[in-house]
Every structure is written in C-alpha cells, then in structure tokens.
Design an enzyme around this catalytic site. Structure first.
Site, PDB file in Angstrom:
ATOM      1  N   ARG A  44       0.867  -1.174   0.000  1.00  0.00           N
ATOM      2  CA  ARG A  44       0.000   0.000   0.000  1.00  0.00           C
ATOM      3  C   ARG A  44       0.904   1.225   0.000  1.00  0.00           C
ATOM      4  NH1 ARG A  44       2.404   1.963   3.758  1.00  0.00           N
ATOM      5  NH2 ARG A  44       0.860   3.599   3.698  1.00  0.00           N
ATOM      6  N   ALA A  95       0.929   5.098  -2.227  1.00  0.00           N
ATOM      7  CA  ALA A  95       0.800   5.377  -3.666  1.00  0.00           C
ATOM      8  C   ALA A  95       2.008   4.941  -4.526  1.00  0.00           C
ATOM      9  CB  ALA A  95       0.479   6.857  -3.860  1.00  0.00           C
ATOM     10  N   ASN A 110      -5.255  12.478   0.320  1.00  0.00           N
ATOM     11  CA  ASN A 110      -4.376  11.620   1.127  1.00  0.00           C
ATOM     12  C   ASN A 110      -5.247  10.850   2.119  1.00  0.00           C
ATOM     13  OD1 ASN A 110      -1.736  10.642   1.836  1.00  0.00           O
ATOM     14  ND2 ASN A 110      -1.863  11.822   3.710  1.00  0.00           N
ATOM     15  N   ASP A 137      -1.802  10.707  -2.311  1.00  0.00           N
ATOM     16  CA  ASP A 137      -2.184   9.679  -3.291  1.00  0.00           C
ATOM     17  C   ASP A 137      -2.508  10.263  -4.654  1.00  0.00           C
ATOM     18  OD1 ASP A 137      -2.950   8.630  -0.460  1.00  0.00           O
ATOM     19  OD2 ASP A 137      -2.574   6.909  -1.752  1.00  0.00           O
TER      20      ASP A 137
HETATM   21  O1  MRU Z   1      -4.486   3.187   2.050  1.00  0.00           O
HETATM   22  P1  MRU Z   1      -3.012   3.391   1.926  1.00  0.00           P
HETATM   23  O2  MRU Z   1      -2.241   2.856   3.074  1.00  0.00           O
HETATM   24  O3  MRU Z   1      -2.493   2.936   0.584  1.00  0.00           O
HETATM   25  O4  MRU Z   1      -2.847   4.972   1.965  1.00  0.00           O
HETATM   26  C1  MRU Z   1      -1.552   5.516   1.925  1.00  0.00           C
HETATM   27  C2  MRU Z   1      -1.518   6.995   2.033  1.00  0.00           C
HETATM   28  O5  MRU Z   1      -2.537   7.656   2.123  1.00  0.00           O
HETATM   29  C3  MRU Z   1      -0.165   7.639   1.932  1.00  0.00           C
HETATM   30  O6  MRU Z   1      -0.100   8.778   2.724  1.00  0.00           O
HETATM   31  C4  MRU Z   1       0.095   8.038   0.465  1.00  0.00           C
HETATM   32  O7  MRU Z   1      -0.116   6.941  -0.367  1.00  0.00           O
HETATM   33  C5  MRU Z   1       1.445   8.565   0.251  1.00  0.00           C
HETATM   34  S1  MRU Z   1       2.666   7.318   0.360  1.00  0.00           S
HETATM   35  C6  MRU Z   1       4.168   7.962  -0.027  1.00  0.00           C
END
Ligand code: MRU
Length: 345
Positions: A46, A48, A247, A237
C-alpha cells in the site's frame, strides 16, 4: 536498516506483507498480474508509489507468464492483466501512471517476440523501482531544508519506505533531515482505521532510532494547541491540477488544525502523483473500503451490532491549506494551476 518493500528475487516479485507488520515480518511471492492486483487490493502492499511499482512488476510478471504463447494470445492476456491491475484500487494515481508507462514501453516494442518483450518490460519495472528511490532522496533533500534543527514534525498515515520502493516521501524528508545532522522528532498519528501510523510509521522510525511519539488521531489538535508541533509533513495519493491534495482519511482534519495554529503543512509529492487531467480535488475518486475495518481490528469487533458504518479511505485537502508541495523539482509554495503546469514544462 534498509527496508525492501518490494524486491525481485528468484524470478518472482516479493512484497513485505504489510497487513501483519509489526507483529511479523514476512515476504509473499507473486507470479502474475492477477496475484499482484490482489496484493494491492488486500493491502499487502500500500502507499501510492509502492502501488505503482507493484503494478509495473505485475505487468512484467504477466508478460513472463505468457511469453511462450502465440502473439495473439500474448496480446489478449496482457490486456486482461492491465485491466485487472487498473481495477485494484482507485485513488492513488501512481497505479495508473505506472500502467501507462508500462503500456508505452510495450507499444514501443510491439513487433518483437513475446520473450523479448517480457525481458524489456521486466527491465522497465526495475527502472521504475530504482527511479522511485532516487526521486525520494532528492525530495528528501528539499524537504529537510524546510525543517529547523530540533523540529517536532507531525505526520499522518505512512508515507515511508513501506509506502514506496524505499526511503519514503514524508518519512524520506525526516530521514534526509537526520542524515543532514538535524535533530528532529516525529509525532505519528495512529491513523484509524487501518493503523498505518501506529503499525508502520512507528515501526520504521523505531527501526532507525528516529525519535517518534505515537498519538491517536484525535490528539493532534491538543498537541498543536500546546505548541508541541512545529510542522506537518504528509504524503499524498493524488494531487489535482489546482493543487488539491488527496491523502489518507484524516489528513484534511490535520490541515485545518495546522492552519488554525499557524503551523506549516507540507505535502511530499513526486511528480508521478500529480494528475493534471483532474482540475480539482472534487474529481478525485475516493475509495470506500470494507466496513469491517471500522467495526474493529482483525478478529476483535467493538462496534454495536447493526450500526450503520462508513469507511471512506481518503479525503481531499484544498490547496489553500497547503503551505508547500515538496517535489523532486523543488518546493512549490502555495500550489496552484500555473505553478503545477510549470513543473511539467
Ligand atoms: O491506504 P493506503 O495505506 O495505501 O494509503 C496511503 C496513504 O494515504 C499515503 O499517505 C500516500 O499513499 C502517500 S505514500 C508515499
């Protein structure tokens, strides 16, 4: 300690199972686009940029899996692979960015034999991974310069090595600041309901002896009101053309609080996370995940049976609340349409 969130090992993709961290540290193996898509959907991987890198390997794995088929079967199978990967999660644009990059690479070699295509797509996936780490380190340098020595920095969710191919975006800024000799300390929001802050950010910082204090999400306002937060740095994201930032759910709340307390709110954001095709945050698709995540954690359920539950997994912070976007091309203060367009010029 170097965290290899994804790695190519014995002709297959391995990914750390982030669902079981920090209780257990385990790699799972992947051999096809469909299995990688399932790994993304179920949150084995997980964050982005990490999702983007996984998708790039998903395409390469599919090509390797189909390389002995006829050209027609190969092409049809590859199209199915792209479709399955694109349907895995909706919000992080890095997924679609990576698929587009892999498609472009594939189109550039369409006349070659499947075996050659598979090898070239694998090389492209390796490059996507290596590039992600390089970019994070460049962003880290720009971000570190924004933090004063001794800064106490709050972050939400996990935008660390585990959310990327390595180093991290927001946590990459902290790593770079420490590397530059600054004494910084991190305040990690727990990040309900999936607990990326408590489980992943806290784990990453503890591994590296970067001072970290865990708080529940509803403590952030109190900490700010007590003068205990000097800056906020989060990942993202998807950033729309006007600078609106999607985000992890709860980020908007933190940004509003930061504005109220005059605390700078920075977003670490590689260019692969900026989506110029979307004019504002209103058009960013927000994933709704299973209500089970809110009901409780794993097998323990604490919500009253029969209660209606919502679980939007992301929110949008309007550009006006963003002090600056930290990108690999420098820091964009008060982001807007013109400034973002210039980044790609
Ligand atoms: O649901 P997730 O864990 O994939 O969400 C991740 C986030 O919201 C992070 O802050 C975002 O992807 C940035 S990662 C460098």
């Amino acid at each position: 300690m170097k965290v290899e969130t994804l790695r190519w090992f014995n002709n297959r993709l391995e990914m750390i199972d982030q669902r079981i961290l920090p209780a257990a540290f385990e790699y799972l193996s992947y051999y096809s686009a469909a299995s990688v898509a399932e790994g993304i959907r179920s949150m084995v991987v997980r964050g982005a940029p990490a999702i983007g890198v996984a998708a790039a390997y998903g395409v390469a794995l599919e090509a390797l899996r189909l390389q002995d088929k006829s050209a027609d079967e190969f092409n049809a199978g590859m199209e199915t692979g792209f479709t399955v990967l694109a349907a895995s999660r909706p919000t992080a644009v890095n997924l679609f960015w990576a698929l587009q990059r892999m498609r472009k690479a594939w189109e550039g070699m369409a006349t070659q034999a499947p075996q050659q295509i598979a090898q070239s797509l694998l090389a492209e996936a390796h490059e996507v991974l290596a590039e992600d780490i390089r970019i994070n380190k460049v962003m880290g340098g720009y971000g570190a310069a924004l933090l004063k020595d001794g800064a106490r920095v709050l972050t939400h969710c996990n935008a660390g090595a585990l959310a990327t191919a390595g180093w991290g975006t927001a946590l990459g800024v902290f790593r770079s600041a420490v590397e530059a000799g600054k004494k910084i300390s991190v305040i990690a929001d727990e990040t309900r309901p999936f607990l990326q802050g408590a489980r992943l950010t806290a784990w990453e910082m503890v591994q590296e002896n970067i001072p970290v204090t865990l708080i529940t999400d509803n403590m952030a306002g109190y900490m700010m009101s007590q003068g205990e937060v000097d800056a906020v740095v989060v990942g993202t994201d998807r950033v729309a053309a006007n600078g609106d930032v999607a985000n992890k759910i709860g980020t908007y709340m933190v940004a509003v609080l930061a504005k109220r307390h005059n605390i700078p709110f920075y977003v670490a954001c590689p260019l692969s996370t900026i989506d110029l095709t979307i004019s504002s945050g209103k058009d960013i698709p927000i994933e709704e995940r299973s209500v089970d995540e809110v009901k409780g954690f794993r097998d323990t359920h604490w919500a009253a049976e029969g209660v209606k539950i919502r679980n939007p997994s992301f929110d949008v912070t309007p550009a006006e609340l963003v002090t600056g976007l930290i990108t690999e091309k420098g820091v964009v203060l008060q982001p807007d349409v013109e400034k973002l367009r210039k980044l790609f010029a």
